[in-house]
Design a protein around this motif. Structure first.
Motif, mmCIF file in Angstrom:
data_model
loop_
_atom_site.group_PDB
_atom_site.id
_atom_site.type_symbol
_atom_site.label_atom_id
_atom_site.label_comp_id
_atom_site.label_asym_id
_atom_site.label_seq_id
_atom_site.Cartn_x
_atom_site.Cartn_y
_atom_site.Cartn_z
ATOM 1 N N CYS A 222 7.828 1.321 -5.123
ATOM 2 C CA CYS A 222 8.562 2.440 -4.523
ATOM 3 C C CYS A 222 9.050 3.400 -5.603
ATOM 4 O O CYS A 222 8.888 4.625 -5.475
ATOM 5 C CB CYS A 222 9.740 1.934 -3.709
ATOM 6 N N ALA B 228 6.153 5.433 -6.973
ATOM 7 C CA ALA B 228 5.546 6.380 -6.026
ATOM 8 C C ALA B 228 6.486 7.513 -5.637
ATOM 9 O O ALA B 228 6.053 8.651 -5.427
ATOM 10 C CB ALA B 228 5.095 5.638 -4.768
ATOM 11 N N TRP B 229 7.778 7.217 -5.544
ATOM 12 C CA TRP B 229 8.741 8.194 -5.035
ATOM 13 C C TRP B 229 9.366 9.007 -6.155
ATOM 14 O O TRP B 229 10.524 8.838 -6.508
ATOM 15 C CB TRP B 229 9.813 7.504 -4.215
ATOM 16 N N VAL C 230 5.431 3.415 1.825
ATOM 17 C CA VAL C 230 5.033 2.139 1.235
ATOM 18 C C VAL C 230 4.954 1.106 2.363
ATOM 19 O O VAL C 230 5.953 0.808 3.012
ATOM 20 C CB VAL C 230 6.021 1.692 0.139
ATOM 21 N N GLU D 88 0.838 -1.191 0.000
ATOM 22 C CA GLU D 88 0.000 0.000 0.000
ATOM 23 C C GLU D 88 0.872 1.240 0.000
ATOM 24 O O GLU D 88 1.902 1.272 0.677
ATOM 25 C CB GLU D 88 -0.885 0.047 1.245
ATOM 26 N N VAL D 89 0.455 2.264 -0.720
ATOM 27 C CA VAL D 89 1.124 3.560 -0.716
ATOM 28 C C VAL D 89 0.205 4.531 0.009
ATOM 29 O O VAL D 89 -0.956 4.693 -0.382
ATOM 30 C CB VAL D 89 1.410 4.043 -2.155
ATOM 31 N N LYS E 17 4.159 9.399 0.539
ATOM 32 C CA LYS E 17 4.079 8.115 -0.175
ATOM 33 C C LYS E 17 4.829 6.983 0.528
ATOM 34 O O LYS E 17 5.625 6.266 -0.072
ATOM 35 C CB LYS E 17 4.575 8.256 -1.617
#
Length: 91
Positions: A62, A65-66, A21, A13-14, A19
């Motif tokens: 990751c 999201a990052w 993780v 999940e983010v 963000k």
């Protein structure tokens, strides 16, 4: 009788503005193909975490999201926290 251990990623999940993780990993122990134990382990990764030893699936999430913007915002947040703690200790 043979015992086997199987590790799997059950959930990724983010969450949050930075963000984070969250990863849920399952350990299933089986004896002769029949599950005899199941344990869950959860952990959280942040944009400054070293993810090189994480499973590829986790690394992919990751990296998606990052963004650099998220990493920069998280670094600024961490720096502000550290400055506030230093100021608090200095008084």
């Amino acid at each position: 009788m043979s015992l086997t251990k199987t590790y799997t990623i059950d959930k990724i999940e983010v969450v949050g503005i930075y963000k984070a993780v969250q990863v849920k990993q399952l350990l299933v122990i089986s004896e002769d193909g029949k599950e005899i134990s199941r344990n869950a382990h959860r952990y959280v990764l942040h944009p400054d975490s070293n993810i090189s030893n994480e499973p590829q699936e986790v690394q992919n999430i990751c990296n998606a999201a990052w963004t650099q913007e998220v990493k920069d915002a998280y670094a600024a947040f961490k720096a502000a926290q550290e400055a506030a703690q230093e100021a608090e200790l200095g008084q």
